[in-house]
Design a protein around this motif. Structure first.
Motif, short mmCIF file in Angstrom:
data_model
loop_
_atom_site.label_atom_id
_atom_site.label_comp_id
_atom_site.label_asym_id
_atom_site.label_seq_id
_atom_site.Cartn_x
_atom_site.Cartn_y
_atom_site.Cartn_z
N PRO A 25 31.86 45.10 -175.75
CA PRO A 25 31.95 44.19 -175.96
C PRO A 25 31.97 43.13 -176.28
CG PRO A 25 30.41 46.38 -176.82
CD PRO A 25 31.84 46.92 -176.36
N LEU A 26 33.84 43.72 -176.01
CA LEU A 26 35.03 42.78 -176.62
C LEU A 26 35.19 41.33 -175.70
CD1 LEU A 26 36.43 44.18 -179.54
CD2 LEU A 26 34.41 43.00 -179.35
N LEU A 27 34.65 42.14 -174.58
CA LEU A 27 35.26 41.30 -173.30
C LEU A 27 34.88 39.94 -173.37
CD1 LEU A 27 36.50 42.11 -170.87
CD2 LEU A 27 34.67 42.35 -169.93
N PRO A 28 34.83 38.95 -174.32
CA PRO A 28 34.16 37.84 -174.06
C PRO A 28 35.57 37.64 -174.86
CG PRO A 28 31.83 38.79 -174.31
CD PRO A 28 33.01 39.45 -174.45
N PHE A 29 35.28 37.84 -176.47
CA PHE A 29 37.04 37.40 -176.81
C PHE A 29 37.51 37.26 -175.85
CE2 PHE A 29 40.08 38.71 -179.89
CZ PHE A 29 40.50 36.95 -180.06
N THR A 30 38.56 38.77 -175.47
CA THR A 30 39.28 39.06 -174.25
C THR A 30 39.37 37.77 -173.15
OG1 THR A 30 39.33 41.03 -174.93
CG2 THR A 30 41.14 39.89 -172.77
N ALA A 31 38.31 37.34 -172.89
CA ALA A 31 37.94 36.53 -171.63
C ALA A 31 38.67 34.86 -172.50
CB ALA A 31 36.84 36.09 -171.20
N PHE A 32 38.04 34.76 -173.31
CA PHE A 32 38.45 33.19 -174.08
C PHE A 32 39.68 32.98 -174.29
CE2 PHE A 32 38.70 30.61 -177.97
CZ PHE A 32 37.94 29.67 -177.69
N LEU A 33 40.15 34.23 -174.78
CA LEU A 33 42.08 34.09 -174.97
C LEU A 33 42.36 34.39 -173.07
CD1 LEU A 33 43.11 37.69 -176.97
CD2 LEU A 33 43.11 34.38 -177.77
N TYR A 34 42.21 34.57 -172.35
CA TYR A 34 42.48 34.48 -171.43
C TYR A 34 42.97 32.50 -170.28
CZ TYR A 34 44.08 39.10 -169.84
OH TYR A 34 44.99 40.15 -169.82
N LEU A 35 41.27 32.21 -170.93
CA LEU A 35 41.18 30.78 -170.70
C LEU A 35 41.95 29.90 -170.87
CD1 LEU A 35 36.88 29.19 -171.21
CD2 LEU A 35 39.54 28.66 -171.73
N LEU A 36 42.07 30.49 -172.72
CA LEU A 36 43.16 29.61 -173.18
C LEU A 36 45.20 29.20 -172.95
CD1 LEU A 36 42.44 30.04 -176.94
CD2 LEU A 36 41.36 28.49 -175.28
N MET A 37 45.38 30.43 -172.38
CA MET A 37 46.02 31.04 -171.62
C MET A 37 46.68 30.33 -170.11
SD MET A 37 46.36 35.31 -172.38
CE MET A 37 46.09 36.10 -173.26
N THR A 38 45.36 30.42 -169.76
CA THR A 38 45.41 29.71 -168.76
C THR A 38 45.75 27.93 -168.36
OG1 THR A 38 43.96 31.05 -167.53
CG2 THR A 38 44.05 29.39 -165.86
N VAL A 39 44.71 27.56 -169.26
CA VAL A 39 45.19 26.05 -169.68
C VAL A 39 46.64 26.03 -170.61
CG1 VAL A 39 44.30 24.35 -171.54
CG2 VAL A 39 42.44 25.75 -170.91
N ASN A 61 46.26 23.58 -159.10
CA ASN A 61 45.63 21.90 -158.59
C ASN A 61 44.80 22.29 -159.77
OD1 ASN A 61 42.52 21.74 -157.59
ND2 ASN A 61 44.13 21.36 -155.43
N VAL A 62 44.48 20.56 -160.70
CA VAL A 62 43.43 20.69 -161.69
C VAL A 62 42.31 20.93 -161.07
CG1 VAL A 62 42.55 18.87 -163.25
CG2 VAL A 62 45.14 19.09 -162.90
N THR A 63 41.79 20.39 -160.67
CA THR A 63 40.43 20.87 -159.79
C THR A 63 39.92 21.93 -159.51
OG1 THR A 63 40.48 18.48 -158.13
CG2 THR A 63 38.38 20.69 -158.11
N LEU A 64 40.65 23.02 -159.35
CA LEU A 64 41.09 24.75 -159.85
C LEU A 64 41.30 25.27 -160.86
CD1 LEU A 64 43.05 26.18 -156.42
CD2 LEU A 64 40.44 26.03 -157.01
N LEU A 65 41.87 24.58 -161.17
CA LEU A 65 41.43 24.87 -162.88
C LEU A 65 39.33 24.49 -163.98
CD1 LEU A 65 44.14 25.23 -165.77
CD2 LEU A 65 44.17 23.33 -166.33
N ALA A 66 39.74 23.26 -163.53
CA ALA A 66 38.58 22.87 -164.10
C ALA A 66 36.93 23.74 -163.74
CB ALA A 66 37.62 21.30 -163.76
N GLY A 67 37.52 23.51 -162.60
CA GLY A 67 36.66 25.21 -161.95
C GLY A 67 36.41 26.83 -162.72
N THR A 68 38.19 27.10 -162.58
CA THR A 68 38.35 28.56 -163.32
C THR A 68 38.13 28.13 -165.14
OG1 THR A 68 40.34 28.36 -162.47
CG2 THR A 68 40.21 30.15 -164.13
N VAL A 69 37.89 27.14 -165.39
CA VAL A 69 37.75 27.59 -166.97
C VAL A 69 36.03 27.29 -166.83
CG1 VAL A 69 37.88 26.01 -169.41
CG2 VAL A 69 39.51 26.02 -167.82
N ALA A 70 35.25 26.64 -166.23
CA ALA A 70 33.68 26.24 -165.71
C ALA A 70 33.32 27.98 -165.48
CB ALA A 70 33.29 25.18 -164.90
N GLY A 71 33.82 28.35 -164.74
CA GLY A 71 33.28 29.74 -163.91
C GLY A 71 33.32 31.17 -165.87
#
Length: 413
Positions: A364-378, A301-311
């Motif tokens: 403290p590196l969790l934001p970087f890991t979360a960014f990787l997960y964001l890219l993986m999801t996209v 679902n593209v809407t859920l994807l956009a919401g996940t990226v924003a979240g």
């Protein structure tokens, strides 16, 4: 012109403080109102032996698992279980000699009886893994088991693992008892990405909401961890497992929802001595693990994807960005709010790092890991729209035309 510049400056100043304030509010909500997802103390209770030990059949779907089978299968064959138990390894079209190796290991190690069978190619509408599971359950029915243990071929179990699962199911009255296996964390990328994988899973499916009384209802959050799922056989029949979830790429969550949807009771927690022996030494290995199913988790679902990226951006990326922006612009409010949110984030991650025996400086590196997960999801979404779909062991699965209700998220999930 001057008035416009003044308004723009006011908007910027407001955004610099409001956005990190929203991030901090989100973290306070996650900390206190999301089932204490960050705690790691939901474990199997101390062993309380039932009055009798029911028969159990273990079903292991395996496709090209020769590299890990030597470290996992002997642990199943060597189970110290007081009742009758048998292992069915379903060789799903392997090309690396998985089935033959399984027979050799059984001859060399002895222990529980082992049957190796092959289901043939899955028909349209089935994932290969679930087609193998269906074949294994069909063979197991001839032994009339009370419980089925569904476990992956890369999972090593402690010698008393089966008896502890059965005892928990029997004494607790659960239809599903599942443990999140401890994944391997040896390479640098594994240390950075793997604990976060389980942390994010627990954030989506708080173990307490699943395993406590509020999680035992026919609605609400439901999930399981596919590497180790003990399933009551009659509950599987009521929920039409695996036929009802035959399309599911995320089969463990779909299984738990289907069982709970039929009034079953589900327990999920972290494992103490259930370990995955599969290595993910490189980032691309971990990337494939996550991206193969991330978009399926969002129901394509593209809407859920956009919401996940924003979240993800608001919750994980805004705090460090706010600290930097606050320092550069001299906005103490932005820096303080961002630092506070970052501190709460790191604090909630520490228990998972301790569970994985990793150093606290990774928190403290969790934001970087979360960014990787964001890219993986996209990337998962991109692969889907390129027609590649989700992949498992060399097979690619397109999105089913109709998704049965059993596979859809429930109100709390």
């Amino acid at each position: 012109m001057g008035h416009t510049a003044h308004v723009s400056a006011d908007v910027w100043t407001s955004a610099v403080t409001v956005v990190p304030a929203l991030s901090l509010a989100a973290w306070l909500w996650l900390l206190l109102a999301r089932g204490f997802f960050w705690r790691t103390d939901v474990r199997l209770p101390e062993l309380r032996e039932p009055a009798d030990w029911p028969p159990v059949c273990v079903v292991v779907p395996a496709r090209d698992e020769a590299a890990v089978l030597g470290a996992s299968l002997p642990s199943l064959l060597g189970q110290d279980y007081p009742g009758r138990a048998e292992v069915f390894l379903i060789d799903d079209g392997s090309t690396d000699g998985t089935g033959g190796l399984a027979c050799e290991l059984a001859r060399g190690h002895g222990g529980l009886p082992l049957t190796v069978a092959s289901p043939g190619e899955p028909p349209a509408g089935w994932t290969g893994k679930l087609w193998a599971v269906r074949h294994g359950i069909g063979l197991a029915r001839g032994r009339e088991p009370e419980y089925l243990l569904l476990t992956d071929a890369d999972i090593a179990h402690a010698p008393d693992g089966l008896r502890r699962l059965v005892a928990a199911a029997r004494t607790g009255g659960f239809d599903v008892v599942s443990q999140m296996a401890r994944l391997r964390v040896e390479s640098g990328w594994e240390r950075l990405v793997v604990p976060a994988f389980v942390y994010f899973f627990a954030q989506l499916y708080p173990f307490r909401w699943i395993s406590e009384e509020r999680g035992r209802r026919g609605t609400g959050t439901a999930a399981a961890a596919g590497g180790c799922v003990l399933l009551r056989a009659d509950a599987a029949e009521r929920a039409r497992i695996p036929d009802a979830i035959r399309h599911a790429v995320i089969d463990d969550v779909a299984l738990a929802r289907a069982v709970k949807g039929r009034g079953g009771r589900v327990w999920l927690g972290l494992a103490d001595r259930v370990d995955s022996v599969r290595p993910y030494p490189r980032l691309r290995d971990l990337w494939r693990m996550v991206s193969r199913s991330a978009y399926a988790q969002l129901r394509h679902n593209v809407t859920l994807l956009a919401g996940t990226v924003a979240g993800l951006a608001l919750v994980y990326l805004v705090p460090p960005v706010a600290v930097v922006v606050g320092a550069v612009t001299g906005s103490a409010a932005a820096a303080v709010l961002g630092a506070a949110a970052w501190l709460v984030m790191a604090g909630t991650y520490l228990p998972m790092l301790r569970y994985y025996r990793q150093p606290g400086w990774l928190a403290p590196l969790l934001p970087f890991t979360a960014f990787l997960y964001l890219l993986m999801t996209v990337d998962s979404a991109v692969q889907h729209y390129r027609g590649r779909g989700a992949a498992w062991k060399g097979r690619t699965y397109a999105r089913p035309a109709v998704v049965p209700d059993e596979g859809r998220p429930t109100a709390g999930g």
